[in-house]
Write an enzyme that holds these catalytic residues in place. Structure first.
Site, mmCIF file in Angstrom:
data_model
loop_
_atom_site.group_PDB
_atom_site.id
_atom_site.type_symbol
_atom_site.label_atom_id
_atom_site.label_comp_id
_atom_site.label_asym_id
_atom_site.label_seq_id
_atom_site.Cartn_x
_atom_site.Cartn_y
_atom_site.Cartn_z
ATOM 1 N N LYS A 1 -23.644 -59.394 96.804
ATOM 2 C CA LYS A 1 -22.593 -59.290 97.821
ATOM 3 C C LYS A 1 -21.763 -60.577 97.870
ATOM 4 C CE LYS A 1 -23.810 -58.774 102.334
ATOM 5 N NZ LYS A 1 -23.156 -59.808 103.160
ATOM 6 N N SER B 1 -24.062 -74.027 105.852
ATOM 7 C CA SER B 1 -23.491 -72.683 105.758
ATOM 8 C C SER B 1 -22.567 -72.607 104.559
ATOM 9 C CB SER B 1 -22.709 -72.365 107.034
ATOM 10 O OG SER B 1 -21.780 -71.338 106.785
ATOM 11 N N ASP C 1 -31.172 -64.832 104.468
ATOM 12 C CA ASP C 1 -30.950 -63.381 104.580
ATOM 13 C C ASP C 1 -32.232 -62.580 104.355
ATOM 14 O OD1 ASP C 1 -28.300 -63.856 105.120
ATOM 15 O OD2 ASP C 1 -27.620 -63.493 103.069
HETATM 16 C C1 S3P Z 1 -23.083 -65.976 102.753
HETATM 17 C C2 S3P Z 1 -23.625 -67.073 103.374
HETATM 18 C C3 S3P Z 1 -24.692 -66.996 104.386
HETATM 19 C C4 S3P Z 1 -25.401 -65.644 104.330
HETATM 20 C C5 S3P Z 1 -24.436 -64.505 104.270
HETATM 21 C C6 S3P Z 1 -23.573 -64.606 103.018
HETATM 22 C C7 S3P Z 1 -21.995 -66.166 101.775
HETATM 23 O O1 S3P Z 1 -24.124 -67.142 105.678
HETATM 24 O O2 S3P Z 1 -26.257 -65.497 105.439
HETATM 25 O O3 S3P Z 1 -25.125 -63.256 104.225
HETATM 26 O O4 S3P Z 1 -21.648 -65.213 101.048
HETATM 27 O O5 S3P Z 1 -21.466 -67.280 101.705
HETATM 28 P P1 S3P Z 1 -23.851 -68.589 106.353
HETATM 29 O O6 S3P Z 1 -22.815 -69.287 105.559
HETATM 30 O O7 S3P Z 1 -23.377 -68.277 107.743
HETATM 31 O O8 S3P Z 1 -25.167 -69.305 106.333
#
Ligand code: S3P
Length: 428
Positions: A21, A166, A314
């Site tokens: 994803k 993040s 996740d």
């Molecule tokens: C993601 C980063 C994560 C993850 C999310 C997808 C991404 O979130 O939990 O499902 O694609 O960069 P955070 O950046 O809020 O930690």
């Protein structure tokens, strides 16, 4: 949609999970910022990534979709056009936060909104740095919640010390940094997933990484590329968890991304005694990939906290299910970020496991599961959260009686064929 899961003693077969994803989102976004044609194979046609495609189309970029494949045709980062309507990110935090970075660099007005869940999730974390770079952004609740109204334009490069680990925040700032004339640096408190860094390099940008410090040089010449998306380890994790918790399970899970910033759950599960082996390691477009063999295992509890949290954030709902089926205590801590996901995943996990008869208690930044109790099938809520619905299904395979998941259609967000794939490996 309501789905019922019955207990099983055996799982057999090969599983192929949909494309990653995080990487699918980034492939479409960078395809839109690159000059020429980007061809994306094994794209995830889940609701979240479809939201990204619709937004990119609304910015005047051509996006063609076929079975499993997407083609993006763009005139480059200066060719994006002011959208005529609001941009709807649906349930997708990645779409909203990363696109906020892109739109901050575009010299026009746009509004990003999302569904009920996304409109409750914190956006101040991207609004703050993007505003500091020169974007004008206003949002609800004192500039903290979507919708976000963005007047993009001339941005300045900056060095940003992010208070949260993040990848969405890091990526938003890096994408905005593409539109500046200088070098933009993000420093994180712990290393988050690095797909943006890898893909930007693959498209031709200059990116330098030094520990938790990432720098991007602005105004690169990005050109369209061919990308094959690896299988999503976060989706694979539901089958890995099913494979180790169902005693007679023998599963081969093929073509799984094993980027080290995403494999925290594999390390934890091995530490818990899981029989998981990696085979046929290879690299695809700068991302490591492998096939996995998973066998029913004797599992024991563990402690999950500290720097590993961003590498398995996740996977915590399904790790909680594994913990309930393991012997002994599992403690999850330092995971307050879970409260800001598609649902409050700390409360949701505690409610799910509680409904199934597990011994679990909540803390501000995690939970404690005392494993080993026989789970009892029960009606469960998905909390409108794809990963909670899939975690409930894994628990149902080992519970006595039947487990019913309400609102199970939310699996469409990341894994539209989840229940069919699961049905295909249950030995009846
Ligand atoms: C993601 C980063 C994560 C993850 C999310 C997808 C991404 O979130 O939990 O499902 O694609 O960069 P955070 O950046 O809020 O930690």
């Amino acid at each position: 949609m309501e789905v019922t899961i019955l207990p099983t003693k055996e799982l057999r077969g090969q599983v192929r999970v949909p494309g990653d994803k995080s990487i699918s989102h980034r492939a479409v976004m960078l395809g839109a910022l690159a000059y020429g044609e980007t061809e994306i194979d094994h794209f995830l046609f889940g609701a979240d990534c479809l939201s990204t495609i619709e937004i990119i189309r609304a910015l005047g970029v051509q996006v063609f979709t076929e079975k499993n494949r997407v083609v993006v045709r763009s005139g480059g980062m200066d060719a994006l056009l002011e959208p005529e309507n609001m941009l709807d990110a649906g349930n997708s935090g990645t779409t909203m936060r990363l696109m906020a970075g892109v739109l901050s660099g575009c010299p026009f007005f746009s509004v990003l909104t999302g569904d009920n869940s996304l409109r409750q999730r914190p956006m101040g974390r991207v609004i703050k740095p993007l505003t500091a770079m020169g974007a004008r952004i206003t949002a609800r609740k004192g500039n903290s919640l979507a919708p976000l109204a963005i007047q993009g334009g001339k941005l300045q490069a900056m060095e940003y010390c992010s208070p949260v680990a993040s990848a969405q925040v890091k990526s938003a700032v890096m994408l905005a940094g593409l539109f500046t004339a200088g070098v933009t640096t993000v420093i994180e408190p712990a290393r988050s997933r690095d797909h943006t860094e890898r893909m930007l390099k693959y498209f031709g940008a200059r990116v330098e990484v030094d520990g938790q410090r990432v720098s991007i040089w602005g105004r690169p010449n990005l050109t369209g590329k061919k990308i094959t998306i690896p299988g999503d380890i976060s989706s694979a994790m539901f089958f890995i968890a099913a494979g180790i918790t169902v005693p007679g399970a023998k599963l081969d899970i093929l073509n799984v991304g094993i980027n080290p910033t995403r494999t925290g759950a594999l390390a934890i599960l091995k530490d818990m005694g899981a029989d998981i082996t990696l085979h046929n390691r290879r690299e695809v477009n700068g991302e490591p990939v492998a096939d996995l063999k998973v066998r029913g295992s004797q599992l024991k509890g563990t402690v999950i906290g500290g720097e590993i949290i961003p590498k398995l954030i996740d996977e915590i709902p399904v790790l909680a299910v594994v913990a309930a089926l393991a012997e002994g205590e599992t403690v999850v801590r330092d995971a307050a970020e879970l409260r800001h996901k598609e649902s409050d995943r700390i409360t949701a996990v505690v409610r799910l496991l509680g409904a199934l008869g597990a011994d679990v208690s909540e803390s501000p930044d995690g939970f404690v599961v005392r494993g080993g109790r026989q789970l009892k099938g029960a009606p469960c809520d998905s909390f409108g959260d794809h990963r909670m619905a899939m975690a409930a299904a894994v628990a149902g395979l080992s519970a006595h009686g039947s487990t019913t998941i309400n609102g199970a259609e939310c699996v469409d967000v990341s894994f539209p064929d989840f229940f069919d794939t699961l049905n295909g490996i249950i030995v009846k």
